[in-house]
Write an enzyme that holds these catalytic residues in place. Structure first.
Site, mmCIF file in Angstrom:
data_model
loop_
_atom_site.group_PDB
_atom_site.id
_atom_site.type_symbol
_atom_site.label_atom_id
_atom_site.label_comp_id
_atom_site.label_asym_id
_atom_site.label_seq_id
_atom_site.Cartn_x
_atom_site.Cartn_y
_atom_site.Cartn_z
ATOM 1 N N GLU A 44 11.495 66.109 116.591
ATOM 2 C CA GLU A 44 12.767 65.831 115.942
ATOM 3 C C GLU A 44 13.543 64.819 116.783
ATOM 4 O O GLU A 44 13.539 64.884 118.016
ATOM 5 C CB GLU A 44 13.569 67.125 115.810
ATOM 6 C CG GLU A 44 14.897 66.968 115.078
ATOM 7 C CD GLU A 44 15.697 68.257 115.048
ATOM 8 O OE1 GLU A 44 16.561 68.384 114.169
ATOM 9 O OE2 GLU A 44 15.473 69.141 115.913
ATOM 10 N N LYS A 145 15.993 68.783 106.178
ATOM 11 C CA LYS A 145 16.367 69.945 106.989
ATOM 12 C C LYS A 145 17.516 70.695 106.336
ATOM 13 O O LYS A 145 18.557 70.121 106.012
ATOM 14 C CB LYS A 145 16.743 69.491 108.401
ATOM 15 C CG LYS A 145 17.047 70.624 109.371
ATOM 16 C CD LYS A 145 17.371 70.078 110.754
ATOM 17 C CE LYS A 145 17.654 71.186 111.743
ATOM 18 N NZ LYS A 145 17.998 70.659 113.097
ATOM 19 N N CYS A 177 13.284 72.513 113.635
ATOM 20 C CA CYS A 177 14.144 73.133 114.640
ATOM 21 C C CYS A 177 14.834 74.414 114.148
ATOM 22 O O CYS A 177 14.181 75.435 113.962
ATOM 23 C CB CYS A 177 15.152 72.106 115.159
ATOM 24 S SG CYS A 177 15.785 72.477 116.818
#
Length: 478
Positions: A44, A145, A177
């Site tokens: 990321e 995301k 994440c």
């Protein structure tokens, strides 16, 4: 890492910065290609960095078409869309090296407030995005995301959609994440997409004692029963480190160091067919009379009930709310280090709001019991054996064992030294390094409240990659 992240810059400035990281990506893709790799995963924020505001990141973004609506090979057709040089580079990396590529970039999607009341005032969405290219360079998946972590430069997608993709060597789900903490997309991928593997670009800062990168990512693989490819940033001074290739039975390879040098990890594992999660066996655990010895201490700002381990071996039971945790243990030798066994059943509210149940054996920072739960990386205490069980109310239980070597580096227990099943975590043999902690962290998703996001402060980036190859087996390389 660009020097200016808080004000708008022109595209040529942004592209010059990104190409410095793309050059590193190309080198890793070439190495991967020579190894017969099948899939390569980058971190990321690995192309353009972090700590942007909305205006500062805008010129680093590209319009990314929907692969479900159109087919596009950016390597073969670089001029179909303007300002897509990064997608062209990634597509060509995949095609020229005969591998799948998963990368993290920013998506600029135009919108109109006349047609979309959620459209931002500047007339476009900005999404933190994972893109996936197949071996011929076609864009086959993109994922926005869902769970942002104080990323004010990006928008939460109006359509919170989980994304998976098929390969000849298994079905993969995509998370980025902070997504790993929440039902959507994590559990949606497991239950509704039936994935066997997860690709995971991340910018993860260790949050000891329960959420260090290698600790929790390996725990998710074991608890969710998936292969898990985690590519993390590398800035150890700020605790951004820890990438790995994990199977349900433990790590295949991982990298954790206190320098800022990235590393290519290589592992080979059988193609995995995931089994469904199993609820823990019903247990009748009652708390012993701990009134004289039990105490409370904070773990990642949650107040746990603890009991100290005062003997070289024994059994301790501690409860918190509806959760009771039991530990049987034997140390190899007695040391002056203080260990405690704790339980927590409640809503975690620091840097995110989510309901957890935790049973944890941990080394305290010092002899003061109030230090039990503070971040700790060092230990000299070996355990001959331990067994932890708890009265969890969910099947989503993630088992963790964190060790420490003489160089004060965190390590994971070798796969053949421990086992987990149905709410019971135990060592099978004496662990080869001293114990820092051993825990089961369970997520009770149905008890979550409205999500509050923490502050995602990301320091300098060094590229880490994850790769995978297949012959009769699937090879994961990171």
């Amino acid at each position: 890492m660009p020097g200016n992240t808080k004000t708008w810059v022109n595209r040529s400035f942004a592209l010059e910065n990104m190409m410095k990281n793309i050059k590193v990506y190309r080198k890793q893709a070439m190495i991967a290609g020579t190894e017969g790799v099948d899939i390569l995963v980058f971190p990321e924020d690995g192309i353009y960095g972090y700590i942007f505001n909305r205006q500062g990141v805008e010129s680093y973004l590209e319009y990314i078409p929907d692969p479900e609506m159109e087919k596009w090979n950016a390597c073969d057709e670089p001029d179909r869309y303007n300002n897509t040089e990064i997608q062209h580079s990634l597509s060509c990396m995949a095609k020229r090296n005969d591998l799948y590529i998963v990368a993290n970039i920013g998506d600029n999607q135009p919108c109109s407030r006349q047609n979309d009341p959620k459209c931002p005032p500047d007339g476009h969405y900005q999404f933190n995005t994972a893109v996936v290219y197949n071996k011929t360079g076609y864009l086959i998946a993109k994922y926005h995301k869902i769970n942002l972590f104080y990323e004010y430069q990006f928008d939460v997608p109006p359509e919170r959609k989980s994304v998976s993709f098929e390969t000849p060597f298994g079905k993969f789900g995509v998370m980025i994440c902070f997504d790993i903490i929440f039902r959507n997309p994590a559990i949606d991928l497991l239950e509704n997409h039936d994935v066997d593997n997860i690709v995971f670009p991340t910018a993860w800062m260790d949050a000891l004692p329960i959420l260090a990168a290698i600790q929790f990512h390996s725990a998710f693989a074991a608890g969710a029963n998936v292969n898990f490819l985690a590519a993390n940033l590398k800035k150890s001074d700020f605790k951004f480190h820890g990438s790995g290739i994990y199977s349900p039975k433990g790590y295949l390879d991982f990298h954790y160091s206190n320098d800022d040098v990235g590393k290519l990890l290589i592992a080979e594992i059988p193609i995995h067919d995931r089994k469904r999660n199993s609820f823990p066996e019903p247990k009748n655990l009652t708390e012993e009379n701990n009134s004289m010895s039990s105490f409370q201490s904070l773990v990642f700002r949650d107040l746990y009930n603890f009991v100290p381990l005062v003997d070289i071996k024994g059994k301790r039971t501690i409860c918190h709310n509806k959760l009771c945790c039991s530990l049987t243990y034997e140390k190899q030798t007695d040391t002056n280090e203080v260990f405690a066994f704790g339980a927590f059943d409640g809503l975690h509210t620091y840097e995110g709001t989510y309901y957890i149940q935790v049973c944890i054996l941990l080394k305290c920072k010092n002899s003061n019991l109030t230090s039990c739960g503070e971040p700790e990386e060092n230990s000299i205490t070996f355990f001959k054996q331990f067994k932890i069980e708890g009265t969890f109310t969910t099947s989503y239980i993630f088992p963790e064992i964190l060790l420490s070597n003489a160089s004060d580096l965190l390590l994971l227990a070798a796969p053949n030294t421990w086992k987990y099943a149905k709410g019971i975590l135990q060592s099978k043999t004496k662990l080869e390094y001293p114990v820092v902690s051993a825990a089961m962290l369970a997520r009770v998703y149905e008890n979550d409240l409205t999500i509050n996001h923490g502050n995602h402060m990301l320091p300098e980036i060094v590229v880490i990659t994850v790769m995978l190859a297949i012959s009769n087996y699937v090879r994961f390389l990171l």
